[in-house]
Motif scaffolding. Structure first.
Motif, PDB file in Angstrom:
ATOM      1  N   LEU A  24       0.852  -1.185   0.000  1.00 51.82           N
ATOM      2  CA  LEU A  24       0.000   0.000   0.000  1.00 51.82           C
ATOM      3  C   LEU A  24       0.888   1.235   0.000  1.00 51.82           C
ATOM      4  N   THR A  25       0.575   2.189  -0.866  1.00 52.45           N
ATOM      5  CA  THR A  25       1.424   3.355  -1.064  1.00 52.45           C
ATOM      6  C   THR A  25       0.648   4.634  -0.824  1.00 52.45           C
ATOM      7  N   GLY A  26       1.064   5.410   0.183  1.00 49.91           N
ATOM      8  CA  GLY A  26       0.493   6.723   0.427  1.00 49.91           C
ATOM      9  C   GLY A  26       1.200   7.765  -0.426  1.00 49.91           C
ATOM     10  N   ASN A 320      10.445   7.573   2.278  1.00 55.40           N
ATOM     11  CA  ASN A 320      10.057   6.438   3.103  1.00 55.40           C
ATOM     12  C   ASN A 320      10.548   5.165   2.421  1.00 55.40           C
ATOM     13  N   PHE A 321      10.834   4.143   3.227  1.00 55.53           N
ATOM     14  CA  PHE A 321      11.194   2.849   2.667  1.00 55.53           C
ATOM     15  C   PHE A 321      10.750   1.770   3.638  1.00 55.53           C
ATOM     16  N   MET A 322      10.835   0.529   3.218  1.00 56.06           N
ATOM     17  CA  MET A 322      10.440  -0.569   4.093  1.00 56.06           C
ATOM     18  C   MET A 322      11.196  -1.833   3.713  1.00 56.06           C
ATOM     19  N   ILE A 323      11.316  -2.754   4.678  1.00 52.89           N
ATOM     20  CA  ILE A 323      11.883  -4.071   4.457  1.00 52.89           C
ATOM     21  C   ILE A 323      10.739  -5.072   4.507  1.00 52.89           C
ATOM     22  N   ASP A 324      10.678  -5.990   3.537  1.00 52.18           N
ATOM     23  CA  ASP A 324       9.553  -6.924   3.518  1.00 52.18           C
ATOM     24  C   ASP A 324       9.664  -7.891   4.702  1.00 52.18           C
ATOM     25  N   LEU A 330      14.183  -4.751   0.120  1.00 49.48           N
ATOM     26  CA  LEU A 330      13.980  -3.406   0.641  1.00 49.48           C
ATOM     27  C   LEU A 330      13.390  -2.570  -0.481  1.00 49.48           C
ATOM     28  N   LEU A 331      12.279  -1.879  -0.204  1.00 48.73           N
ATOM     29  CA  LEU A 331      11.580  -1.072  -1.200  1.00 48.73           C
ATOM     30  C   LEU A 331      11.652   0.392  -0.788  1.00 48.73           C
ATOM     31  N   VAL A 332      11.974   1.270  -1.741  1.00 45.83           N
ATOM     32  CA  VAL A 332      12.159   2.695  -1.471  1.00 45.83           C
ATOM     33  C   VAL A 332      11.142   3.518  -2.244  1.00 45.83           C
ATOM     34  N   ALA A 333      10.497   4.464  -1.542  1.00 48.60           N
ATOM     35  CA  ALA A 333       9.600   5.425  -2.182  1.00 48.60           C
ATOM     36  C   ALA A 333      10.362   6.726  -2.412  1.00 48.60           C
ATOM     37  N   ASN A 334      10.691   7.017  -3.663  1.00 49.41           N
ATOM     38  CA  ASN A 334      11.396   8.246  -4.029  1.00 49.41           C
ATOM     39  C   ASN A 334      10.372   9.321  -4.382  1.00 49.41           C
ATOM     40  N   GLN A 335      10.145  10.236  -3.468  1.00 47.45           N
ATOM     41  CA  GLN A 335       9.056  11.207  -3.609  1.00 47.45           C
ATOM     42  C   GLN A 335       9.196  12.073  -4.853  1.00 47.45           C
ATOM     43  N   CYS A 366       4.874   6.881   1.466  1.00 47.85           N
ATOM     44  CA  CYS A 366       4.722   5.910   2.540  1.00 47.85           C
ATOM     45  C   CYS A 366       4.460   4.531   1.948  1.00 47.85           C
ATOM     46  N   LEU A 367       5.133   3.511   2.494  1.00 50.80           N
ATOM     47  CA  LEU A 367       4.960   2.137   2.037  1.00 50.80           C
ATOM     48  C   LEU A 367       4.605   1.244   3.220  1.00 50.80           C
ATOM     49  N   LYS A 368       3.540   0.456   3.071  1.00 53.05           N
ATOM     50  CA  LYS A 368       3.144  -0.522   4.083  1.00 53.05           C
ATOM     51  C   LYS A 368       2.756  -1.825   3.386  1.00 53.05           C
ATOM     52  N   MET A 369       3.107  -2.949   3.986  1.00 54.31           N
ATOM     53  CA  MET A 369       2.751  -4.239   3.412  1.00 54.31           C
ATOM     54  C   MET A 369       1.682  -4.935   4.228  1.00 54.31           C
TER      55      MET A 369
END
Length: 385
Positions: A24-26, A320-324, A330-335, A366-369
């Motif tokens: 999910l991506t904000g 924002n980034f997250m680790i699964d 690792l996934l990165v959101a480049n604004q 923002c990234l959420k799994m």
């Protein structure tokens, strides 16, 4: 709110009895984004496939997934009259449906969290420097705030710290404390939390606040999986402060720079921070003119950090980034380059390698799994820190 989904011919490619992972991506919607984007994530390859979009929203920048994985909450980061959204999430289809919205109790909300019992949602209002508690109703929708706490004070960077700016609200591992990072006053404000107190669940902690080095600007905050250590990003200075938490109080023991030794600029801007599921590595994102991830090894005995290296995020402004959950990606959101980039993690060295998988999305922040298994073998877990 409108929700759009892909045809059944695409969504049906996932076997009915296997694990499904959603991303999910904000986003910020004032520059072309439609709202919250939902992707299916393939843990075998790192590929992302668009499933649906929750549209008709205003700047749903930061998200939190409820422990039941069937409700999602988002801030509406908009001007003086901030709001919070409540959604139901159908894990069978990947569709978000808006339940309701409520005032956030302040201006420019930028962070949202939920307690492990799903009793209250906590919203940090960056612009107004306040923290609000919104009860969760039985159907997952939100009630109006029952408690709003206004921070006061300032710090030494006049252009950034003339007033409070709340940036995160993170529960302690046992859920009995809430740690609220305030960039404007260079403090982590500590609250005792009791959801059974319906009208005043937050009370001042002991001590009521912990300071960091003046001019640092505390932003995001994370606990180590062992619950013994905690780490906070300094947005303004680009440092990390490390804390011991073995006694239930934050005691600083190390201050480290996240920039390369050769870096001579003054435009580092720390953003997000996460620890690998095995507790061996910590990652921090730098924006400004760096656009990289600083990679640190965590000493198992002391919690101290040692720099491993840096990885370009292949974009601009890694907000924002997250680790699964498996720790494999690792996934990165480049604004500011409008892309989400997927990296493969080496679990032994902590280093990252681009998989070649990325998606274009306007202003991802923002990234959420969400993991879901049709037979519901997965049990609810605590909300993301």
């Amino acid at each position: 709110m409108m929700a759009t989904a892909l045809p059944d011919s695409l969504t049906a490619q996932q076997p009915a009895d296997s694990l499904v992972t959603y991303l999910l991506t904000g986003t910020y919607t004032d520059t072309g984004s439609e709202g919250i984007y939902v992707y299916r994530f393939d843990p075998a390859t790192g590929e992302l496939v668009h499933i649906s979009t929750a549209s008709g929203l205003e700047n749903p920048s930061f998200l939190v997934v409820a422990p039941d994985r069937k409700h999602v909450y988002a801030v509406s980061e908009s001007g003086e009259n901030g709001r919070a959204y409540a959604f139901s999430f159908d894990p069978a289809t990947g569709l978000l449906s808006l339940l309701n919205e409520q005032p956030s109790g302040g201006a420019g909300p930028c962070y949202i969290n939920i307690d492990s019992a799903s009793k209250n949602v906590l919203v940090g209002n960056y612009g107004g420097g306040s923290l609000s508690v919104l009860p969760v109703k039985e159907d997952g929708s939100l009630a109006a705030p029952v408690q709003t706490i206004q921070h006061t004070g300032s710090s030494i960077v006049e252009s950034r710290q003339q007033e409070p700016h709340i940036h995160a609200a993170v529960f302690s591992p046992d859920g009995c404390q809430l740690f609220v990072t305030d960039l404007g006053i260079d403090k982590i404000v500590v609250y005792n939390y009791n959801y059974e107190n319906a009208f005043q669940p937050l009370m001042p902690g002991t001590p009521p606040a912990v300071g960091i080095r003046p001019g640092g600007g505390p932003r995001h905050f994370v606990f180590h999986p062992n619950g013994q250590y905690a780490y906070v990003v300094h947005e303004i200075s680009g440092h990390i402060t490390c804390f011991d938490y073995a006694t239930g109080k934050l005691v600083p023991f190390q201050l480290v720079a996240s920039t390369p030794a050769s870096y001579k600029g003054n435009n580092a801007s720390g953003a997000d921070i996460h620890i690998s599921p095995d507790g061996k590595f910590l990652y921090m994102s730098n924006r400004g003119d760096l656009n990289n991830l600083a990679i640190f090894r965590i000493d198992a005995r002391s919690g101290k950090l040692s720099l491993v290296g840096h990885q370009s995020t292949k974009g601009k402004s890694p907000r924002n980034f997250m680790i699964d959950p498996s720790g494999s990606y690792l996934l990165v959101a480049n604004q500011d380059s409008n892309n989400i980039v997927v990296f493969k993690r080496n679990k032994t060295t902590g280093r990252l390698t681009a998989t070649g998988h990325e998606v274009s999305v306007p202003k991802p922040v923002c990234l959420k799994m969400v993991e879901w298994e049709p037979d519901h073998r997965i049990q609810p877990s605590s909300p993301p820190l």
